[in-house]
Structure formats: C-alpha cells, structure tokens
Design an enzyme around this catalytic site. Sequence first.
Site, short mmCIF file in Angstrom:
data_model
loop_
_atom_site.label_atom_id
_atom_site.label_comp_id
_atom_site.label_asym_id
_atom_site.label_seq_id
_atom_site.Cartn_x
_atom_site.Cartn_y
_atom_site.Cartn_z
N SER A 33 -6.69 -12.37 8.24
CA SER A 33 -5.45 -12.75 7.55
C SER A 33 -4.20 -12.50 8.38
O SER A 33 -3.15 -13.07 8.09
CB SER A 33 -5.34 -11.98 6.23
OG SER A 33 -5.43 -10.58 6.44
N ASP A 328 2.86 -6.42 1.49
CA ASP A 328 2.09 -6.40 0.24
C ASP A 328 1.06 -5.27 0.14
O ASP A 328 0.20 -5.31 -0.74
CB ASP A 328 1.39 -7.75 0.04
CG ASP A 328 0.40 -8.05 1.17
OD1 ASP A 328 0.21 -7.21 2.07
OD2 ASP A 328 -0.19 -9.16 1.15
N HIS A 331 -0.52 -6.37 4.59
CA HIS A 331 0.07 -7.19 5.64
C HIS A 331 1.53 -6.83 5.87
O HIS A 331 2.18 -6.26 5.00
CB HIS A 331 -0.07 -8.66 5.27
CG HIS A 331 -1.46 -9.03 4.88
ND1 HIS A 331 -1.85 -9.12 3.55
CD2 HIS A 331 -2.55 -9.30 5.62
CE1 HIS A 331 -3.14 -9.44 3.50
NE2 HIS A 331 -3.59 -9.56 4.74
#
Length: 364
Positions: A33, A328, A331
Amino acid sequence: MKGLLFLSLFLFLSKFFSLANAKYNAIFSFGDSYTDTGNFAVLTNSPGSPPYGMTYFGHPAGRSSDGRLVIDFIAQAFGLPLVPPYLAKSNNYNQGANFAVFGATALGSQNNTSTKAQQQGTSLDVQFQWFEELKPSLCNTPQACKDLFAQSLFLVGEIGGNDHNFMLMAGKTVQEVASIVPKIIAAISAVAEKLINEGATTLVVPGILPTGCVPVILTRFPSQNKDDYEPNTGCLKNYNGLSSLHDALLRNAVTDLRAKYPQARIIFAEYYRAVIDFLSNPANFGFTGGSLKVCCGGGGPYNYNFSASCGGPGASACSDPSTYVNWDGVHMTEAAFKQVATGWLNGPYADPPLSSVPSYQLAH
C-alpha cells in the site's frame, strides 16, 4: 598497460555517471500500500472513501493517504505521468506500470507461515508474474525489452512490512517474526535479480518503516514499562529492532547484488531513518500537528481506534494533514511522503540518491 587501465576506468565511470544522471522513460513498481496507486481499488471495485485523497486529488484516488505517495513524487520529478495500476488494464503502459497492491506481502502462500492475508494472490512473486504478462505488449524482441528496461526505473518495494505486521497481529512474537526475516529478504532479492536479468539497470530497493513507530502497533501492543519506548521518538524499541534487522539484511542483499551485477545501479532507499528523523525533530520538518498522533482517526492515545478507522463511521480527519507524519494509523501523509521522496532523490535517505546535480524539484 596504464593506458588500458585508464580507458577501462573511464568507460566504467562514464557508464556510472550516465546512469546517475539518467532521465527515465518509464517506471515499473512493485510493493504494497505504500506504493499502490490503484490496484487494490480495482480488486475491491472501489477507489476508497473520503477523506482519502483530500489534499491533492480532491477525492479518493486508490492511494492510502490524503494525497500523493513517494512513487507519485518520483514520477513527477522525472517528468513522467503518475504510474498507472496494472490491474486497471489501461490501454497504454509504455511509460510504466504499477504492480503494487495494498496488503501485499513479500512471501507468498507457499510459505508455511503465511496467513490468510498472504494468500490473497498479490504477493511479490505474483506481481512479477503480472510484469511478465505485460511484457509482450511493451516490446516484441528480447533486445527491444532490454533496451526499454535499461531506460526505465524499477522500484522493488516497499515490501515486507505486511509480512511482519500480519504475523505480529496473529500473535507471533517479535522473535518468531525475526526468524522469518531472512526468507522475506531472499524473496525481495530474488525478484530484484530477475528484473536485472530482464534488462533493468536502475533499481530502487526500499527498506521498511520502523514498526515500533506505527500507531496501529503502538495501539495494539502498549507497554506499562516506559523503558520499552525510545525516549527521543516514543516508539517501541523491540519492534523497531525487528525493522532494523530487516533493513540490515536487505542492505546486505543489495550489496551482494551490486557485486554480482556491476552493470546495474541498485539503490538502497530508506523509510526507517526518515521516519525516525521526523519523530525526533518534528518541527524541523513542519510536523507541528502530530508526530505519532494520527491525522485521520477515531480517538485513543494516538488517535487510532480499531473500531473507528479512517474513512469509516466515528473517524474524522485533522484540518491540516501537512502538519502530521501519519495519516491513518498505518500510512503517512502526503507531506511525509514528499519529505521521503526528496530524501530519495537528493539524499540523505537513499544510497546513492536517485538523482545527482542538478537537484530534482518536487511538484507542489
């Protein structure tokens, strides 16, 4: 004899400096991610939920941040379009493709310690298979492929952090996870070597973040003993030691690849040192709103709540993400990614830096 040695040295240095100053025609990237620009969004048929993408795109854009990732800044620095996700099946990948997927691991399901998350079919070896599937549409002869890839930039990661985190969340001890790290490094090194054999001459191989500084880990594994935390950052020492081991072994693997393939420029890039710098001196980087505290969350000591995650009910975003390191709970914010990208392009967070003089300027 001296003349021959001088000529050999001149040719070697000329090749090295031409690579160091190269402007790439394409970018191909692999990872999780931290690099995914939309593959997971394709798999889930959703680009994500607001407030993801709020800073740059103005809407969710398949990225796990409020805006751009390191790969976006690097593409813009080299004058290339943002790297499209492979699974979107765009018509044109001549200037690169992104194979990274949210949740991807370095180890695939063949590893007997893999979790269900590792068996989702997006591990690093699967991503390399996607690259192989794409090749015929990019070049039609072995030489044409080598020519294309010699003028391309390859990012092999960030990858491996999920291998650590999934096992930790499943109840494995730090020592148990540490015993798997050599396998993780071997998987990353193997794909890097395959890419070199395909014709890649410039590869960026990033390490992982300091796990003990990630709010989700800090929330999940709190300690009552203040000695378990680093005094300068507030991160958990034991978990950061795991990341340090990963990066040390990965750096050794990069050194071995350099020795085996002197024609390639293999760059070891860091997230670890960048994050430690951000947390040790947050004001120096503009992170006045929060270092370990999450911008988009639902409460708790770090503003991370397992039952109220960013984009869901009960969570909200801070007014100015650029003053936060973490977006978050897992990240980083666009502002932090930009700082990392600057450090990869011009130093000090890459060995050697991706660019040399003149320094590349990042887009605002």
